[in-house]
Scaffold this motif. Structure first.
Motif, PDB file in Angstrom:
ATOM      1  N   ALA B  41       1.318  -0.972   0.199  1.00 10.16           N
ATOM      2  CA  ALA B  41      -0.151  -0.074  -0.359  1.00 10.16           C
ATOM      3  C   ALA B  41       0.929   0.965  -0.467  1.00 10.16           C
ATOM      4  CB  ALA B  41      -0.983  -0.064   1.090  1.00 10.16           C
ATOM      5  N   THR B  44       2.579   1.546  -3.870  1.00  6.71           N
ATOM      6  CA  THR B  44       1.781   1.947  -4.237  1.00  6.71           C
ATOM      7  C   THR B  44       0.898   3.212  -4.260  1.00  6.71           C
ATOM      8  OG1 THR B  44       1.066  -0.209  -4.036  1.00  6.71           O
ATOM      9  CG2 THR B  44      -0.465   1.340  -5.743  1.00  6.71           C
ATOM     10  N   THR B  45       1.228   3.511  -3.015  1.00  9.66           N
ATOM     11  CA  THR B  45       0.697   5.219  -2.503  1.00  9.66           C
ATOM     12  C   THR B  45       2.302   6.178  -3.457  1.00  9.66           C
ATOM     13  OG1 THR B  45       0.312   4.480  -0.791  1.00  9.66           O
ATOM     14  CG2 THR B  45       0.050   6.953  -0.896  1.00  9.66           C
ATOM     15  N   TRP B  47       3.642   5.491  -5.653  1.00  2.00           N
ATOM     16  CA  TRP B  47       3.922   5.324  -7.020  1.00  2.00           C
ATOM     17  C   TRP B  47       3.033   6.112  -8.112  1.00  2.00           C
ATOM     18  CZ3 TRP B  47      -0.241   4.107 -10.264  1.00  2.00           C
ATOM     19  CH2 TRP B  47       0.213   3.703 -12.209  1.00  2.00           C
ATOM     20  N   ASN B  48       1.598   6.034  -7.075  1.00  2.00           N
ATOM     21  CA  ASN B  48       0.392   7.335  -7.435  1.00  2.00           C
ATOM     22  C   ASN B  48       0.651   8.704  -7.652  1.00  2.00           C
ATOM     23  OD1 ASN B  48      -1.904   6.606  -7.759  1.00  2.00           O
ATOM     24  ND2 ASN B  48      -2.786   7.148  -6.137  1.00  2.00           N
ATOM     25  N   LEU B 255       2.340  -2.915  -8.336  1.00  2.00           N
ATOM     26  CA  LEU B 255       2.107  -1.659  -7.764  1.00  2.00           C
ATOM     27  C   LEU B 255       1.436  -1.087  -8.874  1.00  2.00           C
ATOM     28  CD1 LEU B 255       6.128  -0.477  -7.427  1.00  2.00           C
ATOM     29  CD2 LEU B 255       3.956  -1.629  -5.864  1.00  2.00           C
ATOM     30  N   ALA B 259      -3.103  -0.109  -7.775  1.00  2.00           N
ATOM     31  CA  ALA B 259      -3.228   1.260  -7.902  1.00  2.00           C
ATOM     32  C   ALA B 259      -4.332   1.100  -8.903  1.00  2.00           C
ATOM     33  CB  ALA B 259      -2.419   1.823  -8.685  1.00  2.00           C
ATOM     34  N   ARG B 264      -6.251   4.608  -9.626  1.00  2.00           N
ATOM     35  CA  ARG B 264      -5.117   5.692  -9.344  1.00  2.00           C
ATOM     36  C   ARG B 264      -5.646   7.314  -9.548  1.00  2.00           C
ATOM     37  NH1 ARG B 264      -3.914   6.199 -15.916  1.00  2.00           N
ATOM     38  NH2 ARG B 264      -2.309   6.731 -15.195  1.00  2.00           N
ATOM     39  N   PRO B 270      -5.118   3.093  -3.808  1.00  2.64           N
ATOM     40  CA  PRO B 270      -3.723   1.893  -3.761  1.00  2.64           C
ATOM     41  C   PRO B 270      -3.699   1.421  -2.338  1.00  2.64           C
ATOM     42  CG  PRO B 270      -2.844   4.456  -3.992  1.00  2.64           C
ATOM     43  CD  PRO B 270      -4.305   4.153  -3.958  1.00  2.64           C
ATOM     44  N   ALA B 274      -4.386  -2.296  -2.606  1.00  2.00           N
ATOM     45  CA  ALA B 274      -3.409  -3.717  -2.161  1.00  2.00           C
ATOM     46  C   ALA B 274      -4.451  -4.143  -0.649  1.00  2.00           C
ATOM     47  CB  ALA B 274      -2.555  -3.193  -0.528  1.00  2.00           C
TER      48      ALA B 274
END
Lengths: 297, 339
Positions: B41, B44-45, B47-48, B255, B259, B264, B270, B274
């Motif tokens: 999480a 991915t956050t 990444w976001n 990832l 997302a 996204r 995210p 997850a």
């Protein structure tokens, strides 16, 4: 360094490069018409290799005769995938020229196909048998040429030529080119763009099937076999120019030569890094590639 | 109580419950699953920030995970530098790489950007697999680096090694909450608005005077820094890193998938992604990895395709809508301006 070895590496590089070009041909064709990059292209190659493996194993045909089964099967597969999965996105995101959702869905297809192959066929490396081309070599003095690779290179040039003729001279080919130039104008001329998209995807997949059939006589089949070809195809089509048929072959030959001549100067694994470096360089300097049209980028 | 207050109270309740959870769950297996859930999480956050708000599709974020993991591990093994310091150094290094790679690539359109990030991570992986010694630093090529576990009494905060799973749990949870708070702050700041406008309508944003390209690069730098911290955490959690574990396309894709399925560009996306996907991955890996290999990736791919076809904006919106409908009966006066 011996000149004979060098000539041998060059010939190998060109042959393998043309086969790489064939591998990337389907990708470039699909991009040319649909303007989307099919991230699952490597998996289509993998499917093509499994289809040709089973076609040869079950019928005992010569791998090149088995193309009569492989090409229609792969065409239907691509046609069906496009109709089922990608068409709805195009309809939903009509105004977006290059919807990112398509990248995502094709990436999802990549995962599903590769792992389905793993699930169904297991992780084994399968070699083609009966394989009439196995390990055959042509011998010119001190230069040896692998017969399956020679045939493969010939098939690559023939496929590219056939595709070129089809796109330039036939009625369907003209409709495909019109759609790739301007969807809306083509629709106004009475061309059913959804049908064209399906057919273009089908042809691209069928070409991936040809590549699979060409590869199986000298390359093992396994579930993740598509991944190296996947990334390599992206490199090749960007190098040659997305959407260009001859660009794909030239890009393939460049990559093939780098891979075969590179090991003379460095460890062979390093050549792979050079290929990626070359790719990034082309993206930064001339993203439309060697033969790509400006507006496609 | 209004809808917004209810949501805030629910969030506080959830956070408190998450902090209290190790009191109930003591099995290391389950704690490990939860730690990985928080870590994904968190990544991915991060990444976001670029993948969601900036509207591009980066598929090479594992490069930053790898840089974070390798930097802190090399510094700890060779110089005895605390992984906490290595974490920051790795983060800064990743930020620099994020700037250098983002500057030319973020100008490209959708697929080209995705392709170039993919090629970058593959190229870096191949290079790391070929390098045993990078100058004075030992990378050990494809064999990777092993962090010898310290005896229980010497393990502790400074060495970022703990005998039990609980400290890892709390560190991961804290990291996740901090990054969520940061994302919330950014998405309500001027920078966040610039970023979103550049992601949705680049031409319109440029016409209004937003420097879209430099906003995206800044987001990429920040995202690289944050993602890299997770790499160090991952290295300290598993104590063994090798190129195929931290520098793979698989990790980058996971990832992006989390997302995209979560949604996204939304803050909760995210985390919800997850929450939905990690358990599927973990349990199918535990129970089916012998009999049905790759099942969790098939599930992931199918879920992804289905979500993209029917809810292209991710599952967060419909789930929050459901939450609103369920709670509508409990609140006194539903307000018009609820988010």
């Amino acid at each position: 360094m011996d000149l004979v070895f060098f000539a041998q590496d060059c010939i190998n590089g060109v042959l393998m490069g043309l086969i790489y070009g064939l591998v990337a041909l389907g990708l470039t064709l699909i991009f040319g018409v649909l303007k989307v990059i099919n991230f699952a292209h490597g998996s289509f190659i993998m499917v093509g290799m499994y289809v040709s493996y089973w076609a040869v194993t079950l019928t005992g045909l010569h791998p090149y005769l088995a193309l009569g089964i492989i090409v229609p099967a792969m065409f239907l597969f691509g046609y069906w995938i496009q109709n089922l999965l990608i068409r709805p996105i195009f309809i939903a995101e009509r105004d977006v020229r290059e919807p990112i959702t398509v990248i995502v869905v094709t990436t999802g297809m990549w995962y599903v196909l590769d792992n389905l192959a793993l699930l169904v066929f297991g992780p084994d490396y399968r070699a083609l048998s009966p394989n009439p081309l196995k390990g055959q070599m042509l011998n010119f003095g001190e230069i040896f040429i692998s017969v399956p690779k020679l045939y493969g290179a010939a098939a690559a040039v023939a496929t590219a030529g056939l595709l070129f003729w089809f796109l330039q001279k036939t009625r369907m080919g003209r409709a495909i080119r019109a759609t790739s130039l301007d969807r809306d104008a083509a629709s106004l001329m009475g061309i059913n763009q959804w049908k064209i998209f399906n057919i273009a995807m089908g042809i691209g997949t069928a070409v991936a099937g040809v590549a699979g059939a060409v590869l199986t006589p000298f390359y093992n089949v396994y579930p993740t076999v598509g991944i190296p070809f996947d990334v390599k195809s992206f490199v090749i089509v960007v190098l040659g120019g997305l959407g260009s048929i001859w660009g794909a072959l030239v890009g393939g030959v460049i990559i093939g030569l780098v891979e075969s001549i590179g090991p003379i100067f460095m460890t062979s694994t390093w050549t792979e890094a050079i290929v990626y470096g070359l790719f990034l360089l082309v993206l930064f300097v001339k993203p439309s590639g060697l033969f790509g049209q400006k507006h496609d980028w | 109580m209004t809808q917004n207050e209810l949501k805030r109270n629910c969030l506080i309740g959830l956070a408190l419950a998450a902090f209290a959870l190790p009191l109930v769950v003591s099995s290391p297996t389950y704690l490990h699953i939860l730690i990985m859930l928080f870590l994904f999480a968190y990544m991915t956050t991060s990444w976001n920030l670029v993948g969601g708000f900036a509207g591009v599709l980066p598929l090479g974020h594992s490069v930053f995970v790898g840089i974070g993991a390798y930097t802190s591990t090399v510094l700890w093994l060779q110089y005895g530098v605390s992984p906490w310091i290595g974490m920051i150094i790795g983060g800064l290094l990743s930020a620099a790489v994020g700037y250098l790679i983002g500057k030319p690539t973020l100008k490209m359109r959708g697929a080209y950007f995705a392709l170039s990030t993919m090629a970058f991570v593959e190229g870096v992986r191949v290079m790391v697999e070929n390098i045993d010694m990078l100058g004075p630093f030992k990378l050990n090529g494809p064999r990777g680096l092993n962090i010898p576990p310290l005896p229980a009494q010497e393990a502790g905060f400074w060495s970022f090694q703990f005998a039990t799973k609980e400290p890892y749990y709390y560190i991961a949870l804290t990291m996740l909450i901090l990054v969520l708070a940061l994302t919330y702050y950014i998405s309500h700041s001027k920078f966040g608005y610039y970023l979103k406008s550049g992601g949705e309508e680049p031409e319109a944003a440029q016409a209004l005077g937003v420097n879209v390209a430099s906003c995206k690069v800044a987001a990429n730098v920040l995202s690289a820094f944050l993602t890299s911290l997770a790499g160090t955490f991952l290295a300290q959690l598993t104590l063994f890193i090798y190129p195929k574990s931290v520098l793979t396309l698989d990790l980058s894709f996971e990832l992006a998938f989390i997302a995209l399925i979560g949604g996204r560009g939304s803050i909760a996306g995210p985390v919800i992604g997850a929450l939905l996907l990690r358990p599927v991955s973990e349990f199918s890996r535990i129970y089916f990895s012998d009999t049905l290999p790759g099942l969790h990736l098939i599930i992931l791919g199918v879920v992804l395709i289905v979500v993209m076809l029917y809810q292209p904006r991710g599952l967060t919106e419909p789930l929050l809508g459901l939450f609103d409908r369920i709670t509508a009966g409990f609140i006194r006066k539903p307000q018009e301006d609820t988010v």
